[in-house]
Design an enzyme around this catalytic site. Structure first.
Site, short mmCIF file in Angstrom:
data_model
loop_
_atom_site.label_atom_id
_atom_site.label_comp_id
_atom_site.label_asym_id
_atom_site.label_seq_id
_atom_site.Cartn_x
_atom_site.Cartn_y
_atom_site.Cartn_z
N ALA A 35 -15.25 100.62 41.03
CA ALA A 35 -14.49 101.86 41.19
C ALA A 35 -13.00 101.53 41.34
O ALA A 35 -12.64 100.40 41.68
CB ALA A 35 -14.98 102.63 42.41
N GLY A 76 -19.27 99.61 41.29
CA GLY A 76 -19.67 100.77 40.52
C GLY A 76 -19.93 100.46 39.06
O GLY A 76 -20.74 101.12 38.41
N GLU A 134 -23.43 99.33 38.95
CA GLU A 134 -24.31 100.49 39.16
C GLU A 134 -24.38 101.36 37.91
O GLU A 134 -25.43 101.94 37.61
CB GLU A 134 -23.83 101.28 40.36
CG GLU A 134 -24.05 100.53 41.67
CD GLU A 134 -23.50 101.25 42.88
OE1 GLU A 134 -24.27 101.58 43.78
OE2 GLU A 134 -22.27 101.49 42.91
N GLU A 142 -19.34 95.51 47.65
CA GLU A 142 -18.90 96.64 48.48
C GLU A 142 -18.76 96.31 49.97
O GLU A 142 -17.77 96.75 50.60
CB GLU A 142 -19.84 97.84 48.29
CG GLU A 142 -19.65 98.59 46.98
CD GLU A 142 -20.47 98.03 45.84
OE1 GLU A 142 -20.55 98.69 44.80
OE2 GLU A 142 -21.03 96.92 45.99
#
Length: 233
Positions: free
Chosen positions: A47, A90, A93, A113
């Site tokens: 992200a 992310g 993911e 994370e």
């Protein structure tokens, strides 16, 4: 194609909005989705940290990335991620949300994370358990283990590892192989695979009943039988 090379394809609000637009198109007109970060050695570096830094409790509960990845996961036709280089946070993911993953030798999957004071909250905590099993999932999520391309292949996370210059061609071969099958059969097979265990075997029976009445079944099976008949003479 994810296209923020200067930011290592970090997933920001604009990219989320654009991917929602792609999903809307594929929900209206179902087709196979191929996601790639190009061949610059990065799929998606996670992200956008600058935007993530400013998010608060209400943003977490809104599930900005999670809802997008769930939408990708629920697309009617198969989805393929072609991963060259890093797929972290992310970005990893996003690849887990796809049905099939291909990689280059420089691919890396990881969930850093906790080092940023958060958890992998866009699907990794439950998808990795299903994809790799609890032990390996905890190695990645808790111990910070990064999976290189060979390890990802050995674990079945990716279908193949190919040189970067061959990645897109290999991905298209995979897509074309799927598209040679019945689109309805692909859609119902994906529904069956993704359904919770409690839905089986009833779902399988209903899906097969639909396909047994589909005209394409008769066309395809007639063609198969005719090939066999010609081969016998």
């Amino acid at each position: 194609m994810l296209d923020r090379p200067a930011e290592r394809n970090a997933i920001d609000a604009t990219m989320v909005e654009e991917l929602h637009g792609v999903c809307a198109e594929l929900e209206r007109e179902p087709g196979v989705l191929l996601l790639t970060g190009g061949t610059d050695g990065v799929f998606a570096g996670g992200a956008d940290i600058a935007q993530l830094r400013e998010r608060r409790r209400k943003d977490a509960l809104a599930g900005i990335n999670l809802r997008l990845f769930e939408r990708i996961r629920a697309l009617p036709m198969p989805t393929v991620a072609a991963v060259d280089g890093h797929a972290l946070g992310g970005g990893a993911e996003l690849s887990y949300a796809c049905d099939i993953r291909l990689a280059t030798p420089r691919a890396r999957f990881g969930q850093p994370e906790p080092q940023l004071g958060i958890l992998a909250g866009a699907g990794a905590a439950y998808r990795l358990v299903r994809l790799l099993g609890e032990s390996v999932a905890k190695q990645v999520l808790l111990a910070g283990r990064t999976l290189d391309a060979q390890r990802a292949l050995d674990l079945g996370l990716v279908i193949d590892v190919v040189p970067p210059e061959e990645l897109l061609a290999a991905a298209h071969v995979t897509v074309d192989r799927m598209l040679r099958g019945s689109a309805v059969a692909l859609r119902l097979t994906k529904l069956a695979v993704d359904a919770p265990e409690a839905a089986h075997p009833q779902l399988d029976l209903v899906a097969q009943a639909v396909l047994f009445e589909d005209e394409e079944k008769f066309t395809r099976m007639d063609a198969f039988l005719n090939r066999g008949s010609r081969g016998g003479h």
